[in-house]
Scaffold this motif. Structure first.
Motif, PDB file in Angstrom:
ATOM      1  N   UNK A  86       0.667  -1.244  -0.055  1.00  0.00           N
ATOM      2  CA  UNK A  86      -0.205  -0.037   0.020  1.00  0.00           C
ATOM      3  C   UNK A  86       0.894   1.271   0.152  1.00  0.00           C
ATOM      4  N   UNK A  87       2.092   1.192   0.850  1.00  0.00           N
ATOM      5  CA  UNK A  87       2.839   2.436   0.700  1.00  0.00           C
ATOM      6  C   UNK A  87       3.365   2.693  -0.677  1.00  0.00           C
ATOM      7  N   UNK A  88       3.601   1.951  -1.592  1.00  0.00           N
ATOM      8  CA  UNK A  88       4.100   2.059  -2.910  1.00  0.00           C
ATOM      9  C   UNK A  88       2.976   2.698  -3.611  1.00  0.00           C
ATOM     10  N   UNK A  89       1.584   2.311  -3.519  1.00  0.00           N
ATOM     11  CA  UNK A  89       0.468   2.969  -4.264  1.00  0.00           C
ATOM     12  C   UNK A  89       0.647   4.439  -3.557  1.00  0.00           C
ATOM     13  N   UNK A  90       0.584   4.597  -2.263  1.00  0.00           N
ATOM     14  CA  UNK A  90       0.650   6.068  -1.642  1.00  0.00           C
ATOM     15  C   UNK A  90       1.708   6.918  -2.240  1.00  0.00           C
ATOM     16  N   UNK A  91       2.920   6.283  -2.366  1.00  0.00           N
ATOM     17  CA  UNK A  91       3.961   7.156  -3.044  1.00  0.00           C
ATOM     18  C   UNK A  91       3.680   7.463  -4.277  1.00  0.00           C
ATOM     19  N   UNK A  92       3.270   6.345  -4.987  1.00  0.00           N
ATOM     20  CA  UNK A  92       2.946   6.907  -6.625  1.00  0.00           C
ATOM     21  C   UNK A  92       1.867   7.908  -6.859  1.00  0.00           C
ATOM     22  N   UNK A  93       0.750   7.774  -5.986  1.00  0.00           N
ATOM     23  CA  UNK A  93      -0.134   8.818  -5.957  1.00  0.00           C
ATOM     24  C   UNK A  93       0.338  10.324  -5.239  1.00  0.00           C
ATOM     25  N   UNK A  94       1.227  10.030  -4.465  1.00  0.00           N
ATOM     26  CA  UNK A  94       1.706  11.452  -3.897  1.00  0.00           C
ATOM     27  C   UNK A  94       2.778  11.981  -5.237  1.00  0.00           C
ATOM     28  N   UNK A  95       3.388  10.945  -5.813  1.00  0.00           N
ATOM     29  CA  UNK A  95       4.288  11.541  -6.822  1.00  0.00           C
ATOM     30  C   UNK A  95       3.442  12.334  -8.150  1.00  0.00           C
ATOM     31  N   UNK A  96       2.392  11.599  -8.393  1.00  0.00           N
ATOM     32  CA  UNK A  96       1.302  11.966  -9.378  1.00  0.00           C
ATOM     33  C   UNK A  96       0.989  13.379  -8.974  1.00  0.00           C
ATOM     34  N   UNK A  97       0.571  13.607  -7.618  1.00  0.00           N
ATOM     35  CA  UNK A  97      -0.134  14.812  -7.354  1.00  0.00           C
ATOM     36  C   UNK A  97       0.835  15.923  -7.263  1.00  0.00           C
ATOM     37  N   UNK A  98       2.091  15.587  -6.916  1.00  0.00           N
ATOM     38  CA  UNK A  98       3.461  16.663  -6.944  1.00  0.00           C
ATOM     39  C   UNK A  98       3.396  17.145  -8.518  1.00  0.00           C
ATOM     40  N   UNK A  99       3.591  16.204  -9.381  1.00  0.00           N
ATOM     41  CA  UNK A  99       3.897  16.504 -10.737  1.00  0.00           C
ATOM     42  C   UNK A  99       2.813  17.153 -11.444  1.00  0.00           C
ATOM     43  N   UNK A 100       1.592  16.864 -11.130  1.00  0.00           N
ATOM     44  CA  UNK A 100       0.327  17.700 -11.412  1.00  0.00           C
ATOM     45  C   UNK A 100       0.350  18.940 -10.901  1.00  0.00           C
ATOM     46  N   UNK A 101       0.762  19.020  -9.771  1.00  0.00           N
ATOM     47  CA  UNK A 101       0.742  20.638  -9.152  1.00  0.00           C
ATOM     48  C   UNK A 101       1.847  21.261  -9.771  1.00  0.00           C
ATOM     49  N   UNK A 102       2.905  20.711 -10.158  1.00  0.00           N
ATOM     50  CA  UNK A 102       3.971  21.491 -10.747  1.00  0.00           C
ATOM     51  C   UNK A 102       3.766  21.768 -12.219  1.00  0.00           C
ATOM     52  N   UNK A 103       2.952  20.968 -12.943  1.00  0.00           N
ATOM     53  CA  UNK A 103       2.300  21.225 -14.309  1.00  0.00           C
ATOM     54  C   UNK A 103       1.223  22.468 -14.036  1.00  0.00           C
ATOM     55  N   UNK A 104       0.488  22.477 -13.250  1.00  0.00           N
ATOM     56  CA  UNK A 104      -0.540  23.539 -12.916  1.00  0.00           C
ATOM     57  C   UNK A 104       0.422  24.731 -12.756  1.00  0.00           C
ATOM     58  N   UNK A 105       1.151  24.828 -11.686  1.00  0.00           N
ATOM     59  CA  UNK A 105       1.973  26.075 -11.514  1.00  0.00           C
ATOM     60  C   UNK A 105       2.810  26.665 -12.495  1.00  0.00           C
ATOM     61  N   UNK A 106       3.195  25.957 -13.168  1.00  0.00           N
ATOM     62  CA  UNK A 106       4.172  26.504 -14.512  1.00  0.00           C
ATOM     63  C   UNK A 106       3.356  26.521 -15.685  1.00  0.00           C
ATOM     64  N   UNK A 107       1.974  26.260 -15.557  1.00  0.00           N
ATOM     65  CA  UNK A 107       1.373  26.527 -16.973  1.00  0.00           C
ATOM     66  C   UNK A 107       1.547  25.584 -18.038  1.00  0.00           C
ATOM     67  N   UNK A 108       2.157  24.530 -17.598  1.00  0.00           N
ATOM     68  CA  UNK A 108       2.606  23.316 -18.752  1.00  0.00           C
ATOM     69  C   UNK A 108       1.571  22.665 -18.882  1.00  0.00           C
ATOM     70  N   UNK A 109       0.600  22.135 -17.827  1.00  0.00           N
ATOM     71  CA  UNK A 109      -0.712  21.397 -17.929  1.00  0.00           C
ATOM     72  C   UNK A 109      -1.763  21.976 -19.138  1.00  0.00           C
ATOM     73  N   UNK A 110      -1.691  23.383 -18.800  1.00  0.00           N
ATOM     74  CA  UNK A 110      -2.684  24.322 -19.999  1.00  0.00           C
ATOM     75  C   UNK A 110      -2.117  23.966 -21.335  1.00  0.00           C
ATOM     76  N   UNK A 111      -0.698  24.081 -21.430  1.00  0.00           N
ATOM     77  CA  UNK A 111      -0.085  23.967 -22.836  1.00  0.00           C
ATOM     78  C   UNK A 111      -0.291  22.905 -23.383  1.00  0.00           C
TER      79      UNK A 111
END
Length: 99
Positions: free
Chosen positions: A1-26
């Motif tokens: 379960x901790x690997x799944x939590x780690x993966x979910x946390x990493x995805x959330x971090x990446x998504x947040x960075x994509x949003x903050x930089x405007x890359x997600x919208x691009x």
């Protein structure tokens, strides 16, 4: 379960960075343009019309239509478009290696 939590946390971090930089919208704009360019939008629109014709307008809800077309829509995305987006995300991650 901790690997799944780690993966979910990493995805959330990446998504947040994509949003903050405007890359997600691009990336969304690029995807939109590529899907129109390759005819995906027209193919999916035609599929929607077929589903509505088959079931009858009065018997189709938006939720039903979404459930019917989502698998087809995903399957119709050309591999070249998927690869291009994946490469753009990899490049972004390489540039933001501190994640």
């Amino acid at each position: 379960i901790s690997k799944m939590n780690k993966d979910a946390q990493m995805r959330a971090t990446i998504n947040q960075k994509l949003i903050e930089t405007g890359e997600r919208e691009r990336l969304k704009e690029l995807l939109r343009a590529k899907l129109i360019e390759c005819g995906w939008k027209d193919q999916l629109k035609a599929h929607c019309k077929d589903v509505i014709k088959e079931k009858g307008l009065e018997h189709v809800t938006v939720d039903d239509l979404v459930a019917d077309i989502t698998p087809k829509g995903r399957a119709l995305v050309p591999d070249s478009v998927k690869k291009e987006l994946l490469q753009r995300i990899r490049t972004f991650l390489a540039q933001h290696a501190s994640l």
